[in-house]
Design a protein around this motif. Structure first.
Motif, PDB file in Angstrom:
ATOM      1  N   PRO A  39      32.179   2.504  32.197  1.00 10.40           N
ATOM      2  CA  PRO A  39      31.081   3.380  31.773  1.00 10.40           C
ATOM      3  C   PRO A  39      31.519   4.829  31.574  1.00 10.40           C
ATOM      4  O   PRO A  39      30.936   5.542  30.740  1.00 10.40           O
ATOM      5  N   PHE A  40      32.529   5.284  32.318  1.00 11.29           N
ATOM      6  CA  PHE A  40      33.032   6.646  32.130  1.00 11.29           C
ATOM      7  C   PHE A  40      33.762   6.754  30.794  1.00 11.29           C
ATOM      8  O   PHE A  40      33.538   7.691  30.022  1.00 11.29           O
ATOM      9  N   VAL A  41      34.625   5.784  30.525  1.00 10.11           N
ATOM     10  CA  VAL A  41      35.345   5.761  29.242  1.00 10.11           C
ATOM     11  C   VAL A  41      34.352   5.666  28.085  1.00 10.11           C
ATOM     12  O   VAL A  41      34.442   6.411  27.101  1.00 10.11           O
ATOM     13  N   GLN A  42      33.392   4.766  28.206  1.00 10.84           N
ATOM     14  CA  GLN A  42      32.417   4.578  27.138  1.00 10.84           C
ATOM     15  C   GLN A  42      31.538   5.806  26.955  1.00 10.84           C
ATOM     16  O   GLN A  42      31.157   6.154  25.829  1.00 10.84           O
ATOM     17  N   GLY A  43      31.227   6.488  28.066  1.00  8.00           N
ATOM     18  CA  GLY A  43      30.420   7.696  27.972  1.00  8.00           C
ATOM     19  C   GLY A  43      31.139   8.801  27.221  1.00  8.00           C
ATOM     20  O   GLY A  43      30.527   9.508  26.398  1.00  8.00           O
ATOM     21  N   LEU A  44      32.429   8.962  27.480  1.00 12.36           N
ATOM     22  CA  LEU A  44      33.210   9.958  26.752  1.00 12.36           C
ATOM     23  C   LEU A  44      33.325   9.576  25.279  1.00 12.36           C
ATOM     24  O   LEU A  44      33.226  10.436  24.388  1.00 12.36           O
ATOM     25  N   GLN A  45      33.522   8.292  25.029  1.00 11.07           N
ATOM     26  CA  GLN A  45      33.639   7.826  23.644  1.00 11.07           C
ATOM     27  C   GLN A  45      32.323   8.040  22.893  1.00 11.07           C
ATOM     28  O   GLN A  45      32.316   8.496  21.741  1.00 11.07           O
ATOM     29  N   ALA A  46      31.206   7.738  23.555  1.00  8.78           N
ATOM     30  CA  ALA A  46      29.901   7.925  22.924  1.00  8.78           C
ATOM     31  C   ALA A  46      29.612   9.401  22.660  1.00  8.78           C
ATOM     32  O   ALA A  46      28.848   9.737  21.743  1.00  8.78           O
ATOM     33  N   ALA A  47      30.228  10.272  23.439  1.00  6.44           N
ATOM     34  CA  ALA A  47      30.037  11.710  23.262  1.00  6.44           C
ATOM     35  C   ALA A  47      30.912  12.274  22.154  1.00  6.44           C
ATOM     36  O   ALA A  47      30.854  13.476  21.869  1.00  6.44           O
ATOM     37  N   GLY A  48      31.734  11.420  21.547  1.00  2.00           N
ATOM     38  CA  GLY A  48      32.495  11.847  20.381  1.00  2.00           C
ATOM     39  C   GLY A  48      33.965  12.103  20.619  1.00  2.00           C
ATOM     40  O   GLY A  48      34.617  12.767  19.809  1.00  2.00           O
ATOM     41  N   PHE A  49      34.517  11.541  21.683  1.00  4.41           N
ATOM     42  CA  PHE A  49      35.912  11.790  22.015  1.00  4.41           C
ATOM     43  C   PHE A  49      36.762  10.525  21.871  1.00  4.41           C
ATOM     44  O   PHE A  49      36.276   9.409  22.054  1.00  4.41           O
ATOM     45  N   ARG A  50      38.017  10.737  21.571  1.00  6.79           N
ATOM     46  CA  ARG A  50      39.037   9.689  21.627  1.00  6.79           C
ATOM     47  C   ARG A  50      39.573   9.667  23.056  1.00  6.79           C
ATOM     48  O   ARG A  50      39.980  10.703  23.587  1.00  6.79           O
ATOM     49  N   VAL A  51      39.576   8.512  23.685  1.00  5.29           N
ATOM     50  CA  VAL A  51      39.901   8.437  25.112  1.00  5.29           C
ATOM     51  C   VAL A  51      41.212   7.692  25.312  1.00  5.29           C
ATOM     52  O   VAL A  51      41.390   6.564  24.829  1.00  5.29           O
ATOM     53  N   MET A 270      29.079  12.346  47.576  1.00  2.39           N
ATOM     54  CA  MET A 270      30.222  11.741  46.889  1.00  2.39           C
ATOM     55  C   MET A 270      31.427  11.744  47.805  1.00  2.39           C
ATOM     56  O   MET A 270      31.741  12.748  48.443  1.00  2.39           O
ATOM     57  N   GLY A 271      32.105  10.599  47.883  1.00  2.00           N
ATOM     58  CA  GLY A 271      33.330  10.495  48.652  1.00  2.00           C
ATOM     59  C   GLY A 271      34.536  10.571  47.732  1.00  2.00           C
ATOM     60  O   GLY A 271      34.628  11.452  46.873  1.00  2.00           O
ATOM     61  N   HIS A 272      35.450   9.607  47.898  1.00  2.00           N
ATOM     62  CA  HIS A 272      36.680   9.614  47.114  1.00  2.00           C
ATOM     63  C   HIS A 272      36.756   8.345  46.272  1.00  2.00           C
ATOM     64  O   HIS A 272      37.703   7.562  46.365  1.00  2.00           O
ATOM     65  N   ASP A 273      35.724   8.139  45.459  1.00  2.00           N
ATOM     66  CA  ASP A 273      35.697   6.977  44.575  1.00  2.00           C
ATOM     67  C   ASP A 273      34.804   7.299  43.388  1.00  2.00           C
ATOM     68  O   ASP A 273      34.232   8.389  43.292  1.00  2.00           O
ATOM     69  N   LEU A 274      34.684   6.328  42.476  1.00  2.00           N
ATOM     70  CA  LEU A 274      33.945   6.539  41.231  1.00  2.00           C
ATOM     71  C   LEU A 274      32.903   5.433  41.027  1.00  2.00           C
ATOM     72  O   LEU A 274      32.961   4.682  40.048  1.00  2.00           O
ATOM     73  N   PRO A 275      31.929   5.332  41.923  1.00  2.00           N
ATOM     74  CA  PRO A 275      30.870   4.328  41.741  1.00  2.00           C
ATOM     75  C   PRO A 275      29.925   4.752  40.626  1.00  2.00           C
ATOM     76  O   PRO A 275      29.966   5.895  40.152  1.00  2.00           O
ATOM     77  N   PRO A 276      29.047   3.853  40.176  1.00  2.00           N
ATOM     78  CA  PRO A 276      28.204   4.144  39.018  1.00  2.00           C
ATOM     79  C   PRO A 276      27.415   5.447  39.110  1.00  2.00           C
ATOM     80  O   PRO A 276      27.363   6.212  38.145  1.00  2.00           O
ATOM     81  N   GLY A 277      26.781   5.728  40.238  1.00  2.00           N
ATOM     82  CA  GLY A 277      26.006   6.952  40.354  1.00  2.00           C
ATOM     83  C   GLY A 277      26.844   8.199  40.196  1.00  2.00           C
ATOM     84  O   GLY A 277      26.411   9.193  39.579  1.00  2.00           O
ATOM     85  N   VAL A 278      28.052   8.175  40.727  1.00  2.00           N
ATOM     86  CA  VAL A 278      28.964   9.303  40.577  1.00  2.00           C
ATOM     87  C   VAL A 278      29.416   9.437  39.134  1.00  2.00           C
ATOM     88  O   VAL A 278      29.517  10.556  38.603  1.00  2.00           O
TER      89      VAL A 278
END
Length: 296
Positions: A39-51, A270-278
């Motif tokens: 979802p992070f990669v897709q979010g950046l891509q949807a925002a108009g970036f090459r990831v 937020m701890g030291h991970d990348l769960p969906p909410g973060v």
């Protein structure tokens, strides 16, 4: 796909939109490119970036360095605490050169660089070494490496330095899960079954505990970065969890303080991970930062 970067083969995944500004994602200690949440990669891509994602040296499908041996982590840690020189099989500067080499291999003159944990340290080194190649810097749950900053909580450090209770894939998966539970975000619990699947997929893709130790010593050996950050002039966003038990929030605050003009975003729970909410909160902070600095 493999590219030759800094003289070694590096595994890269590229969304491929050549007409878009590029974002290079740099992963943390012992982690692979598949650790970046989709979802992070897709979010950046949807925002108009090459990831772009890649495996650091000694991780995933990139070059591993067994010929460099297994470093003495306890000795390296002691020397780091005492301010003595730490000898490492390779340096964070070399890992930054790998990252810059990925951009060069793909014909990308400059990119936004987003690093998490050790990847944030590598991203800082990239911006110091080649500011003309870094449109912006985003340092997530990372550190300047200053010697007097607080370290991991004792129980987290014990798990980080520990070993699986037995041989085989299952023992390795369970060991990793224990660590991930200890460093996870208390306000953003992750789905245990999904995490287990991702960990098992990572173990099957590549597993190299000595490589992780080599990376750890590279981090310990980088004793000058904190002082050098004062000279950094790359637009910088620092994001850090207030409840990080591995790299405490003070480390993010210190990083932002050292870089002129850096903006600090603190995420409660937020701890030291990348769960969906973060991930959702990261996109809310990172995407505007990238857009504001795209024309630098």
């Amino acid at each position: 796909m493999k590219v030759q970067a800094n003289g070694i083969p590096i595994e890269v995944e590229d969304t491929g939109e050549a007409d878009r500004p590029a974002v290079l994602l740099v992963m943390g200690l012992g982690m692979q490119l598949i650790a970046w949440p989709e979802p992070f990669v897709q979010g950046l891509q949807a925002a108009g970036f090459r990831v772009l994602r890649f495996d650091n040296r000694d991780a995933g499908l990139s070059q591993h360095f067994p010929q460099l041996g297994v470093p003495n982590l306890l000795l390296a840690s002691l020397k780091h605490r005492l301010g003595l020189r730490v000898r490492a099989p390779y340096t964070l500067q070399a890992m930054a050169a790998d990252s810059l080499g990925v951009l060069a291999a793909l014909g990308i003159r400059a990119a936004h660089v987003v690093g998490v944990s050790m990847g944030g340290m590598i991203a800082q080194r990239m911006a110091l070494a080649a500011p003309e190649s870094v449109l912006s810097l985003t340092s997530i749950m990372s550190s300047s490496g200053a010697r007097r900053l607080p370290g991991p909580k004792p129980q987290v450090l014990k798990l980080l330095l520990g070993r699986p209770t037995g041989p085989g894939e299952d023992a390795q998966v369970e060991h990793t899960l224990r660590l991930l539970r200890a460093i996870g975000s208390p306000a953003f619990p992750a789905d245990e079954d999904q995490v287990r699947q991702r960990v098992r997929a990572a173990v099957r893709r590549s597993s190299d505990p000595p490589g992780v130790l080599r990376q750890m010593v590279a981090v310990a050996a980088d004793g000058t970065r904190a002082r050098e950050l004062a000279g950094l002039r790359v637009p910088t966003l620092v994001v850090h969890g207030k409840d990080d038990p591995l790299v405490p929030f003070a480390c993010g605050h210190d990083t932002a303080r050292r870089i002129r003009g850096a903006r600090l975003v603190a995420i409660a729970g937020m701890g030291h991970d990348l769960p969906p909410g973060v991930v959702d909160l990261l996109l809310q902070a990172v995407v505007p930062h990238l857009r504001q600095t795209g024309g630098r």
